[in-house]
Enzyme design. Structure first.
Site, PDB file in Angstrom:
ATOM      1  N   LYS A  18       0.794  -1.236   0.000  1.00 57.02           N
ATOM      2  CA  LYS A  18       0.000   0.000   0.000  1.00 57.02           C
ATOM      3  C   LYS A  18       0.825   1.283   0.000  1.00 57.02           C
ATOM      4  CE  LYS A  18      -3.589  -2.437   2.564  1.00 57.02           C
ATOM      5  NZ  LYS A  18      -4.464  -2.469   3.713  1.00 57.02           N
TER       6      LYS A  18
ATOM      7  N   LYS B 174       2.269   2.666   2.396  1.00 60.40           N
ATOM      8  CA  LYS B 174       2.061   3.449   3.614  1.00 60.40           C
ATOM      9  C   LYS B 174       2.192   2.544   4.818  1.00 60.40           C
ATOM     10  CE  LYS B 174      -2.924   3.143   3.099  1.00 60.40           C
ATOM     11  NZ  LYS B 174      -4.153   3.834   2.899  1.00 60.40           N
TER      12      LYS B 174
END
Length: 133
Positions: A45, A47
């Site tokens: 992702k 993140k």
């Protein structure tokens, strides 16, 4: 007794996560959950999760019906996890539909519908928006 395995990040736990785990558990007598490591989550992702992998493991383990929790280090190792935990059924959310069918030679693959209107990404966006308002 059928053994069920599922995987996820389980960051900012919400009712959608709980319902998915409950439905997965209902398919068998033992539920094993692979919690994505912080590194795996970042690679998927781009993140970092809000909660550390160890906090997320502890939270998931505390949910009724979850029998065993481990850290998932790689998406490519799902077959090894299925074998190691002797899973009869692999459960994934239907947003992954078809992506894990190739593990059907090791176990039954089931895709469960996600809870309508609930998304960790959207939930975090709402929290950030209200915090900056």
């Amino acid at each position: 007794m059928k053994r069920v395995i599922t995987f996820g990040t389980f960051d900012v736990l919400h009712v959608g996560h709980v319902r998915m785990l409950q439905r997965a558990r209902a398919l068998g007598g033992h539920l094993t959950v692979g919690v994505s490591t912080d590194a795996l989550n970042f690679s998927k992702k781009q993140k970092k999760p809000v909660y550390s992998q160890f906090d997320r493991m502890e939270i998931v383990k505390a949910i009724a019906g979850v029998d065993e929790v481990f850290l998932e280090h790689s998406l490519e190792e799902k077959g090894e996890y299925i074998k190691k935990y002797k899973a009869d059924i692999l459960v994934m959310g239907n947003d992954w539909e078809g992506r894990f069918d190739h593990w059907g030679h090791l176990c039954q693959v089931v895709y469960l519908p996600r809870t309508e209107g609930i998304s960790t990404t959207e939930l975090l966006a709402e929290i950030r928006a209200s915090a900056s308002a």
